[in-house]
Design a protein around this motif. Structure first.
Motif, PDB file in Angstrom:
ATOM      1  N   ASP A  40     -25.816  20.286 -29.362  1.00 50.86           N
ATOM      2  CA  ASP A  40     -24.895  19.921 -30.437  1.00 50.86           C
ATOM      3  C   ASP A  40     -24.538  18.441 -30.380  1.00 50.86           C
ATOM      4  OD1 ASP A  40     -23.185  20.652 -32.683  1.00 50.86           O
ATOM      5  OD2 ASP A  40     -21.562  20.093 -31.333  1.00 50.86           O
ATOM      6  N   ARG A  44     -24.981  15.743 -33.262  1.00 47.02           N
ATOM      7  CA  ARG A  44     -23.870  14.941 -33.803  1.00 47.02           C
ATOM      8  C   ARG A  44     -24.206  13.457 -33.745  1.00 47.02           C
ATOM      9  NH1 ARG A  44     -18.360  16.369 -31.228  1.00 47.02           N
ATOM     10  NH2 ARG A  44     -17.615  14.962 -32.858  1.00 47.02           N
ATOM     11  N   ARG A 104     -19.004  20.280 -41.458  1.00 48.26           N
ATOM     12  CA  ARG A 104     -19.631  20.781 -40.236  1.00 48.26           C
ATOM     13  C   ARG A 104     -18.706  20.745 -39.020  1.00 48.26           C
ATOM     14  NH1 ARG A 104     -22.123  19.052 -35.726  1.00 48.26           N
ATOM     15  NH2 ARG A 104     -24.037  20.134 -35.119  1.00 48.26           N
ATOM     16  N   GLY A 105     -17.980  19.651 -38.848  1.00 48.60           N
ATOM     17  CA  GLY A 105     -17.140  19.508 -37.655  1.00 48.60           C
ATOM     18  C   GLY A 105     -15.721  19.996 -37.864  1.00 48.60           C
ATOM     19  N   ASP A 108     -14.161  24.381 -35.061  1.00 51.27           N
ATOM     20  CA  ASP A 108     -14.814  24.248 -33.754  1.00 51.27           C
ATOM     21  C   ASP A 108     -15.429  25.585 -33.352  1.00 51.27           C
ATOM     22  OD1 ASP A 108     -15.709  23.396 -31.367  1.00 51.27           O
ATOM     23  OD2 ASP A 108     -13.739  23.217 -30.416  1.00 51.27           O
ATOM     24  N   ARG A 113     -21.084  25.620 -37.010  1.00 52.51           N
ATOM     25  CA  ARG A 113     -21.908  24.405 -37.003  1.00 52.51           C
ATOM     26  C   ARG A 113     -23.375  24.734 -37.238  1.00 52.51           C
ATOM     27  NH1 ARG A 113     -18.146  22.471 -32.842  1.00 52.51           N
ATOM     28  NH2 ARG A 113     -19.370  23.623 -31.329  1.00 52.51           N
ATOM     29  N   TRP A 116     -24.001  25.236 -40.942  1.00 51.38           N
ATOM     30  CA  TRP A 116     -24.025  23.974 -41.693  1.00 51.38           C
ATOM     31  C   TRP A 116     -25.253  23.156 -41.327  1.00 51.38           C
ATOM     32  CZ3 TRP A 116     -21.735  23.930 -46.010  1.00 51.38           C
ATOM     33  CH2 TRP A 116     -20.498  24.560 -46.194  1.00 51.38           C
ATOM     34  N   ASP A 117     -25.703  23.273 -40.066  1.00 49.92           N
ATOM     35  CA  ASP A 117     -26.944  22.571 -39.704  1.00 49.92           C
ATOM     36  C   ASP A 117     -28.108  23.055 -40.556  1.00 49.92           C
ATOM     37  OD1 ASP A 117     -25.759  20.986 -37.874  1.00 49.92           O
ATOM     38  OD2 ASP A 117     -26.373  22.138 -36.110  1.00 49.92           O
ATOM     39  N   ALA A 333     -15.163  17.679 -29.889  1.00 50.24           N
ATOM     40  CA  ALA A 333     -14.881  18.331 -31.171  1.00 50.24           C
ATOM     41  C   ALA A 333     -13.374  18.440 -31.337  1.00 50.24           C
ATOM     42  CB  ALA A 333     -15.521  19.710 -31.204  1.00 50.24           C
TER      43      ALA A 333
END
Lengths: 337, 505
Positions: A40, A44, A104-105, A108, A113, A116-117, A333
């Motif tokens: 992750d 990011r 996305r962020g 938590d 995530r 959204w990825d 995060a």
């Protein structure tokens, strides 16, 4: 002295070029998210290399569309209604992608995530393909009737030559994104991005070069052959500079590749803006599709002041965020529980 | 359904949806820039916390406004290509200007603002906040100039079967636009105001026992929102009255259908509520509660003016603009049919009243909030936070109703004829659509609606989470003790190679 309609044809070509150059790399970053981002934090890092700039890059698309509307209403109307479904796919993907970066962020949770990825990835693969297809369509033509409307089915823009256009922009964006990541990250990610860029570059640029060759063969003029030769040369320079570890120069050389390709494509298209594949008499032309001289004068003044300002403040943004990013720069995060 | 109907539904859904995000973005952007200015000027931590909290909610909403806006730029060409060809010479210019002058500024400086907290000097960072927030206002201006041209075409001549622009100045200073801009911007501030009041009231109530350290943040936000809401309503009333008078001159049929006014009246009375079905233009089964002569005043500032009813107007319109559609196969089943000049009366009649009624409710909540917070008080009752939360919806409803009224009230035209303008410069909505297949428009109607609905749920979910999280959830984590150098002023980015980013996605 160039007439205003021709000037606006050039300006619109420049907006599309700016869009391909700028959003090309941020599409590439999104496309490579699952390939280069092993955890992750790495993902990011990748997203944050484009975080402050992707939205500004996307506006180039909107302005290209708006400029077509203002300067060549019949081009805007004929092309975008003609490629209705591919353009719809582009819009849907861009909607998801933009929201995904921002959201996305904001929770938590690994699942949140991951989802959204996926949206970022789909949202980064579909638009370059669709945009490439749309641009190839405007160069290679649609079955237009005398009113400038598309005849034939909703899928008449899906042909092998326009699909090649889609692949061309996808391939370019992949390489461009890898080189951009090598330029903007540090540590292991940078090395991986560079290695991938080197490996991909020759194959990934083949569709783009193939498309320019095809367009040159079908519609090209003598002078449009010059950029046709320049494009592979610039691609070779890009590979060489990347191999030497000079990512900035490689990135600039890729800019030259896409600029040369755009020159050939739009140069071969001129004086048409959207050829009819049925009857050349029904093709939309620069002279026939343009707005009145007064309107062109008005938007020329606006562009004369507006466009340089855009270049200055967007350039400044890149300067402000010029630092390379690596995993150690990424904060923990931080989202409401 | 035919392409025309599908295309209208699609435009309506995507545009009304887009305009849920936009007013909140416009109003909140400017208010957040104001909060940040207060922080930079006074150094008071409370204003920083306000900026961070409301700024975060702003960003959650901003993203949705941006992405739904992309569709707007392209759907004219996709679904309304005949319209785009007809009006492009005039209509395209303000759209291109919006992109070039406003939207570039908005998106670039928003990125600088989000990521620039530790990269830019304080004042430059503040300037970025003002740049993107004022750019949202500029965007609104250009779009309203374009829309107002459809309501009241000016600055054109008619050559070769289409309008060509002969004065950009006339287009940009169209009196219809000059009245619509303050009205729309004030509507945007009403939305942001209700948002502040509702959320701050709820936070105050929730923290009443726990000794929430952020009570000053919430109280200030509540007061700011309440003031803004009341001031916005004053602007809405004045600008709305101006718009009414322009509508009387420029779009008499819209005026009559706002009232479902069937017969010409002199003086004309204003209908407050109607019982029965306003659908038919014959007015037989409708009882309506009216204020005598008020409509004359709204139309012309006196109590005697005659306001024409639908019956008389239909005759006039048929005489001027034709009684039948041309027998053109592009018009589908409408080809050669009589033109229905009467807009959808239930929509216009009730849309107009919902706009006014909900706008007034929203302002009333603002007045109540000011009263309950007078002289340092904090509202203690249980019902106020609930009421305030619920009334967040009121200005959204009012905005949507107003736009639905004004866009449906100009049907069957997409470009309304200017009664004192150039002959030929009008267009029927039925003539405006593309020649695409119904399947294509179905595909976009379904997919866009589905994606918008799903994302709407996500946005509300995130907003609720951030509201529950309060200020602490949006403040950057405190640096560990011992690491306590001053992080407030920005440093040269090259010197801070090991610093963690102040903000990252």
């Amino acid at each position: 002295m160039m007439d205003l309609a021709t000037l606006w044809f050039c300006i619109i070509a420049a907006f599309w070029l700016g869009y391909l150059f700028l959003e090309g790399f941020d599409f590439g970053v999104g496309m490579l998210l699952p390939v280069l981002g092993r955890d992750d934090t790495e993902r990011r890092v990748m997203i944050n290399t484009i975080g402050p700039v992707w939205d500004g890059n996307e506006v180039w698309l909107i302005v290209a569309g708006g400029a077509m509307f203002a300067a060549f209403p019949a081009w805007y109307a004929g092309l975008f209604s003609g490629v209705y479904l591919p353009l719809l796919a582009v819009l849907l993907a861009l909607i998801g992608r933009g929201v995904a970066f921002e959201y996305r962020g904001k929770v938590d949770s690994p699942r949140w995530r991951r989802n959204w990825d996926r949206v970022i990835m789909i949202g980064s693969w579909v638009p370059p393909f669709g945009v490439g297809l749309v641009l190839a369509t405007t160069v290679l033509g649609l079955p237009l009737d005398a009113d400038g409307d598309r005849l034939g089915s909703a899928f008449s823009a899906l042909r092998w030559d326009t699909l090649l256009g889609g692949l061309a922009v996808v391939g370019f964006s992949l390489v461009h994104g890898a080189v951009f990541l090598a330029l903007k990250t540090d540590g292991e990610l940078r090395h991986r991005a560079r290695a991938l860029g080197l490996r991909m570059l020759p194959a990934a640029l083949v569709p783009l070069l193939g498309l320019t060759l095809l367009v040159q063969a079908r519609e090209g003029a003598l002078w449009t052959a010059v950029p046709l030769v320049a494009a592979p040369a610039a691609a070779a320079v890009a590979w060489w500079r990347l191999a030497e570890g000079r990512e900035g120069q490689a990135f600039a050389a890729l800019g030259a590749v896409i600029a040369a390709a755009a020159l050939t494509l739009f140069g071969a298209l001129y004086p048409d803006v959207l050829p009819s594949t049925l009857d050349t008499a029904d093709s939309l032309t620069v002279a026939g599709a343009s707005s009145s001289p007064y309107t062109l004068q008005v938007i020329t003044w606006v562009a004369a002041f507006g466009a340089p300002a855009v270049l200055v403040y967007q350039g400044w943004t890149y300067w402000v965020f010029r630092r390379r990013i690596s995993t150690r720069h990424i904060p923990k995060a931080h989202a409401p529980r | 359904m035919e392409v025309l109907e599908l295309a209208r539904w699609q435009f309506g859904i995507t545009t009304v949806y887009h305009f849920l995000m936009v007013p909140l973005t416009i109003g909140l952007s400017v208010l957040v820039a104001g909060m940040q200015t207060a922080w930079v000027r006074t150094g008071n931590e409370r204003y920083l916390r306000m900026t961070k909290f409301w700024g975060k909610l702003l960003l959650v909403n901003f993203a949705m406004g941006v992405v739904t806006g992309i569709v707007q730029e392209f759907q004219f060409g996709m679904t309304w290509s005949a319209y785009s060809r007809f009006v492009g010479d005039v209509f395209g210019a303000p759209l291109a200007m919006e992109g070039l002058v406003a939207f570039f500024v908005e998106s670039t400086f928003l990125g600088l603002w989000i990521f620039g907290w530790d990269r830019l000097p304080k004042r430059v960072h503040l300037a970025c906040a003002w740049a993107f927030s004022l750019a949202t206002v500029a965007s609104a201006y250009f779009i309203l100039a374009a829309n107002s041209w459809m309501q009241h075409p000016v600055g054109v001549e008619f050559t070769d079967g289409r309008p060509t622009m002969n004065s950009i100045w006339a287009v940009l200073t169209n009196n219809t636009a000059l009245a619509a801009v303050p009205h729309t911007i004030a509507g945007a501030f009403a939305v942001a105001a209700a948002f502040l009041v509702g959320i701050a009231a709820w936070r105050l109530w929730r923290g009443r026992h726990s000794g929430d350290g952020d009570r000053p943040v919430w109280r200030s936000s509540l007061r700011l929102g309440a003031f803004t809401g009341v001031a916005a309503f004053a602007v809405l009333v004045v600008s709305g009255d101006m718009q009414g008078k322009l509508m009387f001159e420029q779009q008499p049929m819209k005026m009559a259908s706002a009232e479902a006014l069937c017969h010409t009246e002199q003086p004309a009375s204003f209908s407050i509520l109607a019982i029965g079905d306003v659908r038919n233009a014959d007015c037989e089964n409708v009882k309506t509660f009216t204020v005598p002569a008020l409509l004359s005043f709204l139309a012309h500032n006196d109590f005697q003016t005659e306001v024409k009813g639908i019956e008389d107007l239909v005759g006039e319109y048929q005489e001027r603009y034709g009684s039948h559609y041309p027998d053109d196969p592009a018009l589908g089943e409408l080809a050669g049919k009589p033109i229905d000049y009467v807009p959808n009366l239930p929509v216009t009649y009730w849309g107009f009243r919902i706009m006014i009624g909900f706008g007034a409710l929203s302002a009333a909540t603002g007045v109540l909030a000011l009263w309950l917070t007078r002289q340092g008080r904090i509202p203690e009752s249980r019902w106020f936070p609930r009421l305030a939360l619920a009334s967040i919806a009121t200005p959204f409803v009012a905005n949507s109703a107003g736009w639905i009224f004004t866009e449906m009230g100009r049907q069957p035209f997409v470009v309304v004829p200017n009664p004192t303008g150039v002959d030929g410069v009008w267009m029927f909505t039925a003539q405006a659509v593309s020649t695409v297949s119904a399947g294509e428009v179905w595909a976009s109607l379904i997919s866009l609606t589905a994606v918008y609905a799903a994302l709407g749920v996500v946005e509300v979910f995130l907003l609720v989470r951030y509201v529950r999280g309060g200020v602490d959830a949006v403040m950057p984590p405190k640096p560990p003790p011992g690491d306590g150098d001053d992080t407030e002023n920005s440093r040269d980015p090259d010197d801070s190679g090991d610093d963690v980013l102040a903000f990252a996605y």
